[in-house]
Design an enzyme around this catalytic site. Sequence first.
Site, PDB file in Angstrom:
ATOM      1  N   ALA A  21     -29.087  13.010  57.815  1.00  0.00           N
ATOM      2  CA  ALA A  21     -29.449  14.349  58.819  1.00  0.00           C
ATOM      3  C   ALA A  21     -28.173  14.322  59.798  1.00  0.00           C
ATOM      4  O   ALA A  21     -27.929  14.936  60.454  1.00  0.00           O
ATOM      5  CB  ALA A  21     -29.333  12.195  59.763  1.00  0.00           C
ATOM      6  N   LYS A  53     -17.952  17.958  24.787  1.00  0.00           N
ATOM      7  CA  LYS A  53     -17.994  20.315  24.695  1.00  0.00           C
ATOM      8  C   LYS A  53     -19.804  19.752  25.523  1.00  0.00           C
ATOM      9  O   LYS A  53     -20.513  19.316  24.985  1.00  0.00           O
ATOM     10  CB  LYS A  53     -18.316  20.167  23.097  1.00  0.00           C
ATOM     11  CG  LYS A  53     -18.182  21.576  23.299  1.00  0.00           C
ATOM     12  CD  LYS A  53     -18.220  21.655  22.079  1.00  0.00           C
ATOM     13  CE  LYS A  53     -17.944  23.723  21.726  1.00  0.00           C
ATOM     14  NZ  LYS A  53     -19.433  23.987  22.440  1.00  0.00           N
TER      15      LYS A  53
END
Length: 675
Positions: free
Chosen positions: A37, A118
């Site tokens: 918020a 990878k």
Amino acid sequence: MEENIHEISHRAQALRAEIELHNYRYYVLDNPSIPDAEYDRLLRELQQIEQDFPQLITAGSPTQRVGAAPLKAFAQITHTVPMLSLSNAFDESEVEAFDRRVRDGLSVDSVEYTAEPKFDGLAVSLRYEHGDFKTGATRGDGYTGEDITLNLRTIRSIPLRLPLTHPPALLEVRGEVLMLQKDFQRLNQQQLAKGEKEFANPRNAAAGSLRQLDPGITATRRLTFFAYGIGQCDDADLPRDTHYRMLQYLSALHFPVTQECRVVTGLTGLLDYYRAIGAKRDALPYAIDGVVYKVNSLAFQEKLGFVSRAPRFAIAHKFPAQEAITQLLDIDVQVGRTGALTPVARLQPVFVGGVTVTNATLHNADEIERKDVRIGDTVIVRRAGDVIPEVVSVVAEKRPADARMFVMPGHCPVCGAKAVRLPDEAVARCTGGLFCPAQRKQAILHFASRRALDIEGLGDKLVDQMVDNAIIRTPADLYKLGLAALASLERMAEKSAGNILRAIEKSKHTTLARFIYALGIRNVGEATAKELAAHLGSLDRLIEADSERLQQIPDIGPVVAQSIVDFFAESHNREVIEQLRACGVHWDEHEGKSAQNSLAEPLSGKTFVLTGTLPTMSREEAKEKIEALGGKVSGSVSKKTDYVVVGADPGSKYDKAVSIGITLLDQEGLEALLK
Ligand code: D41
């Protein structure tokens, strides 16, 4: 007022820095320090200021990630420092050989490496000028890629502005865009709910999202970025001693960098890391297809240099292709666009490498015989990366007594026409031509495909329905469709019918090269279509050309010329073309050479040589795919060859390629170029 706007501008700047910091904490560190918020309040305050004082909006503002209009096409970007490729190691002996080459090259006994996952994503390059994210591009062929800046801007973990008071004039960051497993699952649930096709794996989802011409769509997909390298950089503070420190520098600039990178020593260090990552692979939040080893010292990296386009100082150690055991329930025969009959294994669904596999290719009758595959057998299925799963072998001990032999049908299973197998071909073909609904469907799909007439939204389900309900028979019928006929199809809303009609209408304006390619003439891929358009300049000249005239065009030999002559000799084909023209499909004739650029052809000017047997791709298939992207396939290796694609049991072409230093590709390397 003067005073006032000065203050407001300051407030906007402070808000931007604060919001970017919270973005970083949220999207990169995964550790937000304020409630949502509060974050929303900051963002709204900034939006309000920018709305009241539009002159204060900056490109780097966090409010400006989305909002750009869709593009017509991606522009090309040349990488000032090429994006190299990685060579692969598939087993420990290849890693051992790598370590030996490195030690020999450096004349040392033991080497310090970094080891990192990878990522199975898409390589991109991000360019920052004076701290602002300016452009981002795909890797492309390593030299030029596509400008996907607007799409990359929507990725929240990519900083739009570097958190430095004195940013470098230029910084290029290289890394991989991917989709986290959880975001991938969420996306597929949404696709399902919308009645749209699921993505096969996170890599496809990431690629599909990044390739959107409308950044608004990319923004709805949650993509992530990980940095692993630097291109050009003129920052005096850039550490130039080790790869590891360079990653730390990137991390300090708020780029996401993997937490899994380790500094290790020698071959045992590398292999221990490989095993450790392999063990936790399934628990990682992203998909990886191996690990990457790099010599840590940048001075050593420089000393080792490159072979062709791959650095000698780095290698990818791939995880083995994924295999699973399952039951072969039945064998169906599929009919392709050119009538090729492909036996397809229907399998007891099995989970392999992240996807459920229900079908696998058996390639052709010879392969079935060679592997002695029978219906009812227990089989091993392999799925490597993106390729179509295949049946690798049979578990002989598990063969049930009632296992049945498969016989390749002598007739097309779809239209009943005779199937013939030419002496020099591995596959049998249906002779039904465009009277065969299967070939007709494929021909229409090809006609509408992206590199042909590019009719968006015309997918296989829809074409199936339209052909089965006899709404269309040929591509020309597409242009005669009415809203009522389309909307009458099951599950077709009026709105989507309207979208398709608009896409069809749009496709009427095309280029000669696209049109020729769209016809689906055998042996005429995209590259050949372009040559034909460039040299003949008009469709009528192509229709009238005899084999001799065609062979005067570079790269057109007797086989291709004959396919073209045969195609136009068929009156049915000429009729469809006439109808297409009558329906308003048009292009600028005499396009000449310049028209060639209107088609994306990433492999244009590149020459390939194929040697050996590829794991799951036939030679014809490889050739067709290379040519479809504008590349050429030649029969012999010379200095002019750009790539040699090497499969199992390669011939002397391989030795020659090595001796003159041509870039070698395996199937995966080729596929990477074809993506
Ligand atoms: O994770 C990856 N996919 C990855 C790719 C990585 N971790 N490191 C890489 N390093 C390089 C060099 C050493 C050439 C800078 C790479 C790649 N290249 C790469 N990605 C695509 C082609 C090459």
